[in-house]
Design a protein around this motif. Structure first.
Motif, PDB file in Angstrom:
ATOM      1  N   LEU A 143       5.665  68.059  47.007  1.00 43.43           N
ATOM      2  CA  LEU A 143       6.712  69.050  46.800  1.00 43.43           C
ATOM      3  C   LEU A 143       6.156  70.264  46.073  1.00 43.43           C
ATOM      4  O   LEU A 143       5.513  70.139  45.030  1.00 43.43           O
ATOM      5  N   LEU A 144       6.419  71.459  46.641  1.00 41.73           N
ATOM      6  CA  LEU A 144       6.061  72.707  45.973  1.00 41.73           C
ATOM      7  C   LEU A 144       7.208  73.199  45.088  1.00 41.73           C
ATOM      8  O   LEU A 144       6.990  73.606  43.956  1.00 41.73           O
ATOM      9  N   LEU A 145       8.414  73.195  45.665  1.00 46.36           N
ATOM     10  CA  LEU A 145       9.580  73.668  44.930  1.00 46.36           C
ATOM     11  C   LEU A 145      10.846  73.256  45.671  1.00 46.36           C
ATOM     12  O   LEU A 145      10.789  72.841  46.829  1.00 46.36           O
ATOM     13  N   LYS A 146      12.006  73.387  44.960  1.00 47.14           N
ATOM     14  CA  LYS A 146      13.273  73.044  45.584  1.00 47.14           C
ATOM     15  C   LYS A 146      14.377  73.967  45.090  1.00 47.14           C
ATOM     16  O   LYS A 146      14.352  74.449  43.948  1.00 47.14           O
ATOM     17  N   TYR A 147      15.342  74.219  45.959  1.00 50.22           N
ATOM     18  CA  TYR A 147      16.532  74.976  45.628  1.00 50.22           C
ATOM     19  C   TYR A 147      17.736  74.047  45.725  1.00 50.22           C
ATOM     20  O   TYR A 147      17.938  73.375  46.743  1.00 50.22           O
ATOM     21  N   THR A 148      18.539  74.032  44.647  1.00 49.48           N
ATOM     22  CA  THR A 148      19.702  73.142  44.652  1.00 49.48           C
ATOM     23  C   THR A 148      20.919  73.841  44.059  1.00 49.48           C
ATOM     24  O   THR A 148      21.648  73.271  43.262  1.00 49.48           O
TER      25      THR A 148
ATOM     26  N   ALA B  83      19.571  78.736  40.251  1.00 44.69           N
ATOM     27  CA  ALA B  83      19.006  80.068  40.404  1.00 44.69           C
ATOM     28  C   ALA B  83      18.509  80.284  41.825  1.00 44.69           C
ATOM     29  O   ALA B  83      17.940  79.392  42.443  1.00 44.69           O
ATOM     30  N   THR B  84      18.739  81.479  42.350  1.00 44.03           N
ATOM     31  CA  THR B  84      18.321  81.755  43.730  1.00 44.03           C
ATOM     32  C   THR B  84      16.823  81.986  43.845  1.00 44.03           C
ATOM     33  O   THR B  84      16.259  81.812  44.926  1.00 44.03           O
ATOM     34  N   LEU B  85      16.181  82.381  42.770  1.00 43.89           N
ATOM     35  CA  LEU B  85      14.723  82.516  42.772  1.00 43.89           C
ATOM     36  C   LEU B  85      14.142  81.264  42.129  1.00 43.89           C
ATOM     37  O   LEU B  85      14.396  80.983  40.963  1.00 43.89           O
ATOM     38  N   VAL B  86      13.389  80.528  42.915  1.00 44.68           N
ATOM     39  CA  VAL B  86      12.880  79.243  42.477  1.00 44.68           C
ATOM     40  C   VAL B  86      11.367  79.325  42.294  1.00 44.68           C
ATOM     41  O   VAL B  86      10.658  79.779  43.193  1.00 44.68           O
TER      42      VAL B  86
ATOM     43  N   ASN C  46       1.615  75.759  41.303  1.00 43.36           N
ATOM     44  CA  ASN C  46       0.477  76.538  41.825  1.00 43.36           C
ATOM     45  C   ASN C  46       0.827  77.994  42.122  1.00 43.36           C
ATOM     46  O   ASN C  46       0.202  78.605  43.000  1.00 43.36           O
ATOM     47  N   GLY C  47       1.776  78.557  41.404  1.00 46.01           N
ATOM     48  CA  GLY C  47       2.099  79.972  41.538  1.00 46.01           C
ATOM     49  C   GLY C  47       3.008  80.326  42.695  1.00 46.01           C
ATOM     50  O   GLY C  47       3.274  81.511  42.940  1.00 46.01           O
ATOM     51  N   PHE C  48       3.509  79.348  43.430  1.00 48.76           N
ATOM     52  CA  PHE C  48       4.420  79.618  44.542  1.00 48.76           C
ATOM     53  C   PHE C  48       5.851  79.822  44.039  1.00 48.76           C
ATOM     54  O   PHE C  48       6.248  79.246  43.029  1.00 48.76           O
ATOM     55  N   GLU C  49       6.600  80.637  44.755  1.00 44.89           N
ATOM     56  CA  GLU C  49       8.013  80.772  44.505  1.00 44.89           C
ATOM     57  C   GLU C  49       8.739  81.075  45.808  1.00 44.89           C
ATOM     58  O   GLU C  49       8.121  81.454  46.805  1.00 44.89           O
ATOM     59  N   ALA C  50      10.053  80.860  45.802  1.00 43.71           N
ATOM     60  CA  ALA C  50      10.854  81.113  46.989  1.00 43.71           C
ATOM     61  C   ALA C  50      12.203  81.667  46.556  1.00 43.71           C
ATOM     62  O   ALA C  50      12.706  81.330  45.482  1.00 43.71           O
ATOM     63  N   GLU C  51      12.789  82.497  47.398  1.00 44.43           N
ATOM     64  CA  GLU C  51      14.089  83.082  47.099  1.00 44.43           C
ATOM     65  C   GLU C  51      15.110  82.655  48.136  1.00 44.43           C
ATOM     66  O   GLU C  51      14.898  82.827  49.348  1.00 44.43           O
TER      67      GLU C  51
END
Lengths: 115, 114
Positions: free
Chosen positions: A46-51, A54-57, A61-66
């Motif tokens: 898993l890199l990241l998750k949105y639940t 916040a809309t910016l997750v 390792n420096g990754f993010e998602a909106e």
């Protein structure tokens, strides 16, 4: 039914340049969205998750998602690519059915990082 | 803290045979899901087990069956193997009732059908 579409099957960037991996989703529910990475001959991480917080997750390792509901998008970004980022990336939506959940994966984006 | 483990790592079978794959979930997890990842594709959901019952199933034929044991470990059985069943089979574990949580994946079992 929920689904995700990864708009690029292959992305190539130079080391030190920004990364953008694009994902659009379709969901009847308020979705949970994830980005997973798969290095060759290794399991999914898993890199990241949105639940719905916040809309910016921000992820590892420096990754993010909106999360952009108006555009039904959940694009993955990183300011500066590193050689170790070369891998297969999957955008994933969780399909809740009562208390069960199944993950629906996109077809994947292969990230190539060159010197 | 042990993560998700799967066995065997690799397996070669002949068409028409039967195969059993095994999975132990991450410590504390009670739900196990199985996915099939064909070469060059994203994982596809096969089914999910909780309290020793199949709770959800993807679009896979009845040749694919499973089981969950009281210690939460799980098996995936595939009967009458076809060449198209060649794939990486991934097991994932999680907590029941927490849909927004991530699922933790094992390293997979690579099945080759000849």
């Amino acid at each position: 039914a929920q689904s995700v579409t990864q708009l690029d099957s292959h992305v190539s960037v130079s080391e030190g340049t920004p990364v953008l991996l694009r994902c659009n989703y379709s969901s009847s529910y308020s979705p949970s969205l994830f980005w997973y990475v798969q290095h060759p001959n290794k399991g999914l991480q898993l890199l990241l998750k949105y639940t719905s917080a916040a809309t910016l997750v921000k992820g590892i390792n420096g990754f993010e998602a909106e999360f952009k509901k108006s555009e039904t998008s959940f694009h993955l970004t990183k300011p500066s690519a590193h050689m170790s980022d070369a891998a297969e990336y999957f955008c994933v939506v969780s399909d809740p059915d009562g208390t069960a959940s199944k993950l629906t994966f996109g077809t994947g984006t292969r990230l190539q990082v060159t010197l | 803290d042990a993560g998700v483990t799967q066995s065997p790592t690799h397996l070669i079978k002949t068409r028409g045979q039967q195969v059993t794959l095994r999975c132990s979930p991450k410590s504390g997890h009670d739900t196990v899901s199985w996915y099939q990842q064909a070469l060059g594709q994203g994982p596809q959901f096969i089914f999910q087990y909780y309290e020793e019952e199949e709770r959800q199933r993807g679009n896979f034929p009845d040749r694919f069956s499973g089981h969950q044991f009281p210690n939460y470990s799980s098996e995936l059985n595939v009967n009458a193997l076809l060449l198209g069943d060649s794939a990486l089979y991934l097991c994932a574990s999680s907590w029941w009732g927490r849909q927004s949580d991530e699922q933790y994946f094992g390293p997979g079992t690579r099945l080759t059908v000849t």
